[in-house]
Design a protein around this motif. Structure first.
Motif: not given
Length: 231
Positions: A118-120, A122-125, A128-129
């Motif tokens: 979930r954090a990833a 939020a941080e990657n637009g 999920w990278q």
């Protein structure tokens, strides 16, 4: 003739099934690998989980397929399991390959420690990278296979991971095979173990990791063949 519709897990497209598709066609089956919206060659198409369900249903209907075995790997077990009940009498079987299974009102991220994902997102637009080589270690893959996956993978639309599944009945009611890859985790998850109590479900184990379409494509194709025609 059995028509296999194969859907790879998160971050992967239809290309992930190339070796398995070749084996299934050589055995006389139809084999159709799908890329879900927002991934691989379909990057840029907005997609949530229900978009992915519709991708699968549309492919079955547009291709005019019957006697369909829907195959979902990893994340894609969730949209595949929902599509299975929506294609009606076109369905012959569902095969979950080391996959999540849908539960009505629950998302892919439900039921496990998904705070990092979930954090990833939020941080990657909102995505999920894509995979790194480190993500793929100790899964029975060669260095060449790891490199192939890393080069081909794309970021995965986060909405498809957070939206809830929509089911009208339990997946236990549909004829299903669950393929458990033992290097990933030796036992089925609790929800899968419960579904395996159904007389319509059976379990097959593979001594490999989470991406058997790369690590053991011929063996996976054999298992899929047997799921359709019996041993």
């Amino acid at each position: 003739m059995t028509e296999f519709v194969l859907v790879a897990g998160a971050k992967l497209g239809a290309w992930a099934w190339d070796e398995v598709v070749a084996e299934l066609r050589a055995a006389g089956h139809g084999a159709h690998a799908l890329t879900l919206s927002g991934l691989a060659e379909k990057q840029g198409i907005p997609a949530g989980q229900q978009t992915h369900v519709q991708d699968i249903v549309d492919a079955v209907e547009q291709l005019g397929l019957r006697n369909v075995v829907l195959v979902g790997h990893s994340y894609s077990g969730i949209p595949v399991g929902q599509a299975a009940e929506r294609i009606g009498d076109r369905l012959a079987r569902v095969v979950y390959v080391d996959a999540s299974v849908p539960a009505d009102g629950k998302s892919f991220l439900w039921g496990w420690d998904s705070d990092g994902v979930r954090a990833a997102i939020a941080e990657n637009g909102g995505f999920w990278q894509a995979f790194s080589a480190e993500d793929l270690q100790e899964q029975g893959l060669t260095e060449e296979q790891v490199d192939r996956i890393v080069r081909g993978a794309t970021a995965h639309p986060g909405a498809s991971l957070t939206e809830p599944a929509v089911l009208t009945r339990s997946p236990a009611e549909l004829p299903s095979t669950y393929v458990k890859c033992l290097l990933d985790w030796p036992e089925p998850s609790d929800d899968v173990a419960e579904l395996l109590k159904s007389e319509r479900w059976n379990l097959v184990e593979m001594d490999t990791g989470h991406w058997p379409m790369f690590s053991q494509p011929r063996e996976l194709a054999r298992i899929l063949h047997e799921s359709a025609v019996g041993p």
